[in-house]
Design an enzyme around this catalytic site. Sequence first.
Site, PDB file in Angstrom:
ATOM      1  N   THR A 104     -16.456 -61.492  50.876  1.00  0.00           N
ATOM      2  CA  THR A 104     -16.201 -61.282  52.203  1.00  0.00           C
ATOM      3  C   THR A 104     -16.918 -60.069  52.946  1.00  0.00           C
ATOM      4  OG1 THR A 104     -13.965 -62.368  51.900  1.00  0.00           O
ATOM      5  CG2 THR A 104     -14.627 -60.926  54.005  1.00  0.00           C
ATOM      6  N   HIS A 134     -10.666 -72.105  46.979  1.00  0.00           N
ATOM      7  CA  HIS A 134     -10.019 -70.748  46.635  1.00  0.00           C
ATOM      8  C   HIS A 134      -8.485 -71.045  46.430  1.00  0.00           C
ATOM      9  CE1 HIS A 134      -9.494 -66.528  46.814  1.00  0.00           C
ATOM     10  NE2 HIS A 134     -10.069 -66.421  47.814  1.00  0.00           N
ATOM     11  N   ASN A 179      -5.619 -65.004  45.207  1.00  0.00           N
ATOM     12  CA  ASN A 179      -5.417 -63.906  45.739  1.00  0.00           C
ATOM     13  C   ASN A 179      -4.524 -63.908  47.036  1.00  0.00           C
ATOM     14  OD1 ASN A 179      -7.441 -62.960  44.080  1.00  0.00           O
ATOM     15  ND2 ASN A 179      -9.299 -62.992  45.583  1.00  0.00           N
ATOM     16  N   TYR A 231      -3.487 -66.509  48.918  1.00  0.00           N
ATOM     17  CA  TYR A 231      -4.040 -67.343  49.958  1.00  0.00           C
ATOM     18  C   TYR A 231      -3.032 -68.578  50.016  1.00  0.00           C
ATOM     19  CZ  TYR A 231      -7.229 -63.608  51.131  1.00  0.00           C
ATOM     20  OH  TYR A 231      -7.876 -62.418  51.155  1.00  0.00           O
ATOM     21  N   ARG A 234     -10.891 -71.618  41.849  1.00  0.00           N
ATOM     22  CA  ARG A 234     -10.606 -70.161  41.679  1.00  0.00           C
ATOM     23  C   ARG A 234      -9.110 -69.647  41.403  1.00  0.00           C
ATOM     24  NH1 ARG A 234     -12.190 -64.363  44.861  1.00  0.00           N
ATOM     25  NH2 ARG A 234     -13.172 -63.298  43.098  1.00  0.00           N
ATOM     26  N   ASN A 289      -2.711 -59.136  48.097  1.00  0.00           N
ATOM     27  CA  ASN A 289      -1.993 -59.696  49.101  1.00  0.00           C
ATOM     28  C   ASN A 289      -0.203 -59.988  48.980  1.00  0.00           C
ATOM     29  OD1 ASN A 289      -4.023 -59.723  51.392  1.00  0.00           O
ATOM     30  ND2 ASN A 289      -5.016 -61.597  50.168  1.00  0.00           N
ATOM     31  N   GLY A 319     -19.565 -59.083  41.604  1.00  0.00           N
ATOM     32  CA  GLY A 319     -19.243 -58.959  42.957  1.00  0.00           C
ATOM     33  C   GLY A 319     -19.882 -57.794  43.666  1.00  0.00           C
ATOM     34  N   ARG A 320     -19.279 -56.729  43.479  1.00  0.00           N
ATOM     35  CA  ARG A 320     -19.943 -55.729  44.210  1.00  0.00           C
ATOM     36  C   ARG A 320     -21.498 -55.164  43.718  1.00  0.00           C
ATOM     37  NH1 ARG A 320     -15.883 -51.327  47.012  1.00  0.00           N
ATOM     38  NH2 ARG A 320     -14.595 -52.896  47.887  1.00  0.00           N
TER      39      ARG A 320
END
Length: 368
Positions: free
Chosen positions: A27, A177, A180, A182, A229, A237, A319-320
């Site tokens: 994101t 997704h 996480n 959601y 995923r 969260n 990722g990063r």
Amino acid sequence: MADEKLFSGIKAGAIELKNRIVMAPLTRNRARAEDDSVHELQAKYYAQRAGAGLIITEASQISPQGKGYAWTPGIYSQAQIDGWKKVTEAVHAEGGKIVIQLWHVGRISHYSLQQDGGAPVAPSAIGAKAKTFDGEQFVETSEPRALAIEEIAGIVADYRQAAENAKEAGFDGVEVHAANGYLIDQFLRDESNQREDEYGGPVENRARFLKEVMGAVVDVWGADRVGVRLSPFSDANNISDSDPQATFAHAIKLLNGYGLAYLHLVEGQTGGPRDIPEGGDLKALYDLFDGAKMGNNAYDRDKAIEAVDTGAVDLVAFGRPFISNPDLVNRLEKDAALNELDPTTLYGGNEKGYTDYPALAEEAVAAE
């Protein structure tokens, strides 16, 4: 050049990948504020990273109701489809493969981000006690309302339409997704799902929404171009479950029946420690799935090479490191130093900290 298995090609379902390095969904909050569409800036950003065997886009909401953060992209309007077409064309021009991650945040939202200031939706009217970004500051997520049973089919239909839209936009496939904290994860977990109808109670019921979403998306794309995923042991969260091993074993057995392109697991805490809680067994979960297995969380070069060489996973998502290293695959192959990440530019903004990180060749020229 490195000759480890990590850098060799693989077929994930019907998707031919030139290497086993995946750009994880990240994101970045740079969609147009007026219509949640991506544009030329994202096309450049993703094309720069087309050296990945597979790019998974940032999570993209399937409907206005699915939005949980300011400036995140959607995949439900024609403007959004047209914006994503620019991205897929740019990535394909560079020889890359790209799938879009389909997202509904459920209770991880705020009144100000919902149409007409309505309450976010969830399996049950239980607040997340988490934070989200409303475009000005981080705020407490709003109290959700429980979905009426007759509304659930409409959300499944939104997933189906988003999958159709992704096909029109030129993607190579989609990732659902379900991680996480959601909406799909909220249905799976017994902390957030306290329904007393056919979508609540035993794990077979709690996994019903996942099953219906997967059925809709697979019907559009075919299973071999769909990934999913999960984050079995993450409390991202503020999500929890009384027996995550059993819950996610059931979910993965269900998913295995489709013949999906891949299973993408967050190993440990999302963006945090890789530790697995007592009673958790990551290998046992992977072993339940017959297709390509993708590991994600705090991998470095050595860890990724070992995981693929030993068969622990088939693909590794970074990722990063992909944020600050557009040519990450080349750097990993050469065992070159990585650019340092500027954390102040992760979310929101423009090209700074987005498309201006140098590749190795550019660094060499600058050093001359």
